[in-house]
Design an enzyme around this catalytic site. Structure first.
Site, PDB file in Angstrom:
ATOM      1  N   PHE A  19       0.827  -1.215   0.000  1.00 28.46           N
ATOM      2  CA  PHE A  19       0.000   0.000   0.000  1.00 28.46           C
ATOM      3  C   PHE A  19       0.856   1.258   0.000  1.00 28.46           C
ATOM      4  O   PHE A  19       0.934   1.987  -0.998  1.00 28.46           O
ATOM      5  CB  PHE A  19      -0.953  -0.077   1.196  1.00 28.46           C
ATOM      6  CG  PHE A  19      -1.661   1.197   1.549  1.00 28.46           C
ATOM      7  CD1 PHE A  19      -2.183   2.019   0.570  1.00 28.46           C
ATOM      8  CD2 PHE A  19      -1.822   1.564   2.881  1.00 28.46           C
ATOM      9  CE1 PHE A  19      -2.846   3.203   0.900  1.00 28.46           C
ATOM     10  CE2 PHE A  19      -2.487   2.723   3.226  1.00 28.46           C
ATOM     11  CZ  PHE A  19      -2.994   3.547   2.236  1.00 28.46           C
ATOM     12  N   ILE A  65      12.592 -10.473   2.733  1.00 32.25           N
ATOM     13  CA  ILE A  65      13.580  -9.836   3.611  1.00 32.25           C
ATOM     14  C   ILE A  65      14.017 -10.739   4.752  1.00 32.25           C
ATOM     15  O   ILE A  65      15.026 -10.463   5.404  1.00 32.25           O
ATOM     16  CB  ILE A  65      13.069  -8.487   4.177  1.00 32.25           C
ATOM     17  CG1 ILE A  65      11.818  -8.688   5.035  1.00 32.25           C
ATOM     18  CG2 ILE A  65      12.832  -7.485   3.056  1.00 32.25           C
ATOM     19  CD1 ILE A  65      11.431  -7.463   5.855  1.00 32.25           C
ATOM     20  N   TYR A 151       2.434  -7.157  17.348  1.00 34.29           N
ATOM     21  CA  TYR A 151       2.862  -6.254  16.271  1.00 34.29           C
ATOM     22  C   TYR A 151       3.656  -5.071  16.827  1.00 34.29           C
ATOM     23  O   TYR A 151       4.758  -4.769  16.362  1.00 34.29           O
ATOM     24  CB  TYR A 151       1.630  -5.760  15.509  1.00 34.29           C
ATOM     25  CG  TYR A 151       1.906  -4.730  14.441  1.00 34.29           C
ATOM     26  CD1 TYR A 151       2.529  -5.076  13.251  1.00 34.29           C
ATOM     27  CD2 TYR A 151       1.507  -3.401  14.613  1.00 34.29           C
ATOM     28  CE1 TYR A 151       2.767  -4.132  12.264  1.00 34.29           C
ATOM     29  CE2 TYR A 151       1.725  -2.458  13.633  1.00 34.29           C
ATOM     30  CZ  TYR A 151       2.362  -2.830  12.459  1.00 34.29           C
ATOM     31  OH  TYR A 151       2.594  -1.887  11.491  1.00 34.29           O
ATOM     32  N   GLY A 281      -8.188  -5.119  23.654  1.00 35.08           N
ATOM     33  CA  GLY A 281      -6.934  -4.416  23.413  1.00 35.08           C
ATOM     34  C   GLY A 281      -7.054  -3.200  22.511  1.00 35.08           C
ATOM     35  O   GLY A 281      -6.041  -2.564  22.205  1.00 35.08           O
TER      36      GLY A 281
END
Length: 319
Positions: A19, A65, A151, A281
């Site tokens: 994106f 990666i 994350y 959360g």
């Protein structure tokens, strides 16, 4: 967006099929910068690069990666790296080990490849999720970092690796913490962003679903402004070395306001918003201090309604 005196001739964009990454590739090509796009296309899409995939300054590399040997040689001759590749927040609960491998180890690999080949500037795309629950408003870059998600934790680890490479190897690095980025090319499926999800549902005559009462506040930032911030930080390479910046519009929009705006713009006011229980959360309020990045000349140009209009137009054309 940025004047033609961009200081670097060759750029590498990880996650360039994604994106934000694809918008960054597009703007760099407009500046006549040679661009190497690295993406494993697990989340990124070739269609995001369709308009300029045959550009003579663009090289597309399908690589991951998390595999250092696959990517390292592509950094030879690169002046500036824009590290956009990421395991998204919406999938971290599903596969936290992949989240860790991509966001932490992957960032380490990209940093090491940059070090090996003497990259002049490294810009890391981070996230406001590193802050966790707000301790005070507005949140500035000095706010404590106590992430409450896999994350946010893996992205904070990536930030720390960036700063270690600066301190150990004198690498010129900057970190941009993104907040609620939206715009064309963002995923509209259930793992995407709330703006295109609402638009997609309303276009299909389905109700936008709000988790909670809709009072939660977001700092929606249009993708073109995020790209502008990246290019600005790169253009001020020395002044921004070692610095962390909140990359947020400063706008404060409730989720209910977003839902009503989409319903109004698509003439679907007859559709009732659907409410469900709060997500565990979920951080309910954001009030972001963006004064630091403004001090180097950043102006957030895009108003929320105009950005939503562009996103609607893109999704309509996509259908």
């Amino acid at each position: 967006m940025i004047d033609s005196h961009f200081p670097f001739k060759t750029a590498l964009v990880t996650g360039g099929g994604g994106f934000v990454g694809s918008h960054l590739v597009e703007e760099l090509l407009k500046l006549n910068v040679k661009v190497i796009c690295i993406d494993n296309f697990s989340a990124g899409k070739l269609i995001n690069l369709e308009e300029f995939k045959d550009h003579n300054l663009l090289s597309l590399v399908k690589a991951d990666i998390t595999n250092f040997d696959d990517i390292v040689n592509h950094f030879k001759g690169v002046d500036v790296v824009f590290h956009q590749a990421v395991s998204k927040n919406t999938v971290c609960m599903k596969n936290p080990r992949l989240d860790l491998k991509t966001n932490a180890e992957g960032t380490f690999n990209v940093l090491e490849a940059s070090r090996v080949h003497g990259v002049k500037k490294f810009i890391h795309a981070s996230t406001g999720s590193v802050y966790g629950e707000p301790k005070y408003f507005p949140e500035d870059e000095e706010h404590p970092t106590n992430p409450v998600s896999f994350y946010g934790t893996s992205k904070l680890a990536a930030e720390k690796y960036c700063l270690v490479f600066k301190n150990l190897f004198n690498m010129n690095v900057s970190i941009l913490r993104y907040f609620h980025v939206y715009g064309p090319r963002q995923e509209e499926n259930d793992y995407g962003g709330v703006v295109p999800i609402f638009i997609r549902r309303v276009l299909n005559n389905e109700p936008p679903i709000i988790y909670g009462d809709g009072s939660q506040i977001r700092s929606f930032t249009y993708v073109k402004d995020v790209v502008k911030a990246n290019l600005l930080v790169a253009s001020h390479a020395n002044n921004t070395n070692g610095e962390i910046y909140n990359c947020a519009s400063g706008l404060k929009i409730t989720i209910k306001e977003l839902a009503n705006l989409v319903l109004n713009k698509l003439n679907r006011e007859y559709i009732n918003i659907e409410y469900k229980d709060w997500k565990p959360g979920d951080i309910r309020h954001f009030d972001i201090d963006n004064s630091k990045i403004k001090k180097i000349g950043m102006h957030f140009d895009w108003g929320f309604k105009d950005g939503v209009d562009n996103t609607i137009t893109w999704l309509k054309n996509k259908k």
